[in-house]
Design a protein around this motif. Sequence first.
Motif, short mmCIF file in Angstrom:
data_model
loop_
_atom_site.label_atom_id
_atom_site.label_comp_id
_atom_site.label_asym_id
_atom_site.label_seq_id
_atom_site.Cartn_x
_atom_site.Cartn_y
_atom_site.Cartn_z
N PHE A 189 -1.17 56.34 58.59
CA PHE A 189 -1.57 57.52 57.83
C PHE A 189 -2.66 58.29 58.56
O PHE A 189 -2.62 59.53 58.66
N ARG A 196 0.82 56.62 45.00
CA ARG A 196 -0.38 57.36 45.41
C ARG A 196 -0.01 58.62 46.20
O ARG A 196 -0.82 59.13 46.96
N ARG A 197 1.21 59.12 45.97
CA ARG A 197 1.69 60.25 46.78
C ARG A 197 0.87 61.52 46.56
O ARG A 197 0.56 62.24 47.51
N GLY A 247 -2.47 60.93 48.31
CA GLY A 247 -2.29 60.89 49.76
C GLY A 247 -1.96 62.25 50.35
O GLY A 247 -2.51 62.64 51.39
N ILE A 286 3.02 57.29 52.79
CA ILE A 286 2.19 57.17 51.60
C ILE A 286 2.93 56.36 50.52
O ILE A 286 4.09 56.64 50.23
N THR A 305 3.99 68.28 47.27
CA THR A 305 4.30 66.97 46.69
C THR A 305 5.46 67.07 45.71
O THR A 305 6.36 66.22 45.69
N SER A 357 -2.18 62.04 60.30
CA SER A 357 -3.09 63.08 59.81
C SER A 357 -3.83 63.74 60.97
O SER A 357 -4.00 64.97 61.00
N LEU A 398 -3.67 53.06 51.15
CA LEU A 398 -3.38 54.43 51.59
C LEU A 398 -3.84 54.68 53.02
O LEU A 398 -3.10 55.19 53.86
N TRP A 399 -5.10 54.28 53.32
CA TRP A 399 -5.69 54.60 54.62
C TRP A 399 -5.28 53.58 55.69
O TRP A 399 -6.07 52.80 56.18
#
Length: 403
Positions: A11, A131-132, A135, A127, A319, A15, A6-7
């Motif tokens: 991303f 894991r949406r 995220g 994402i 989401t 962010s 994810l990270w």
Amino acid sequence: MTKPKLWTKNFISISFSNLFLFLTFYILLVTLPSYALDELHSSSSMAGLMTTIFLLSAIISRPLAGQWLERAGNKKVLLTALIIFAAASLLYFLPKTIGGFFVIRLLHGVGFGMATTAVGTIVADIIPASRRGEGMGYFAMSTNLAMVFGPFIGLMAMHQWGAKPLFILSVIVAFCSLITGLIVKHNTFETPVQTKAHSSFSISSLFESSAVPISIVGSFMAIVYSALLSFVSIYASEIHLENIASLFFVVYAVLLLASRPFTGKWLDQYGPNVISFPCIVLFAIGMFILSQSNGAFTFLLSAGLIGIGWGTLFPTFQTIAIQDAEPRKRGLATATFLSIYDTGIALGSFIVGVIASKMEYSTLYCFFAFYILIGLILFYFLHTKRSSSAKEKTQHQTKAQEI
């Protein structure tokens, strides 16, 4: 089985771009009305239009941006939007009249509307699908942090240094948004350009129909949120807690940050209903406690409950809007959600202002506690029941094909 990462650099970069984008928004949101009153000698109603014009231009530009994302690709729209946003920030030094500021706010709102639509679409592409929920929850923290620190930084700069240094600061932050947006790799999130030669224009083409139901729920709840943004500091003074009013959104953010590692994962594991129903109830309880507050403990306790409740609901609803749309329609779904949501904020600020002049803030917030519970019913009919019906229909179609 190893979870998809994810990270990533992309991303984190997108962010931060969103963080700086909203920091600029909040820095100017809380200071420009005061500047209009003190430096331009405008009326209160004209000063209030600073925000209204900005939001209206953002709302109008978002559906168009959603279409451009499909046709031109995410990268081009993002960079165009961030350049417009940064360029508009440079123009605040020029006008000497309120009319000139209105023109700049109009342009700035267009850049903001396009940029928030592009950023929301890009992060949904970056994402991993599994894991949406998690995220999007972490991504939403960038907006929450801007909401906490933006007004603080803006008011401090205005009071300590004056208008010109404030405008310089907003330019620096806006260009930070552009720079961090440039860092994101092009081919990671580029949406395929549509191959259709030409599609006829229609109002329906500006909105993603699958995102409308949950967007209505978000807009319904946003009216309550607008009452917090606009009047919680005034309410704090009314109940003699003005010395801790600034801590309300700090506690809001701290509890939100503390809950985020759990709520996002639960959304992915168990679905939106398991998260949304308890959070709506927490939001309502928080508003009720706020309405009954007579001391620092209950005032800040309400902030924490609202932070967990509403702070979790917003990314959850966004989401849902993205997941219910086809992949190529994510940009339009993001635009639809944010436009309808911001319409709730804009209408709420006006409606709540009118209502607040007729009743005490404690009564208003108590009313909103029960209003939120109506939102629970709205969520059930516009999302839960609709999703169940759609799932059953799909299962019937699958069985029919097997037969």
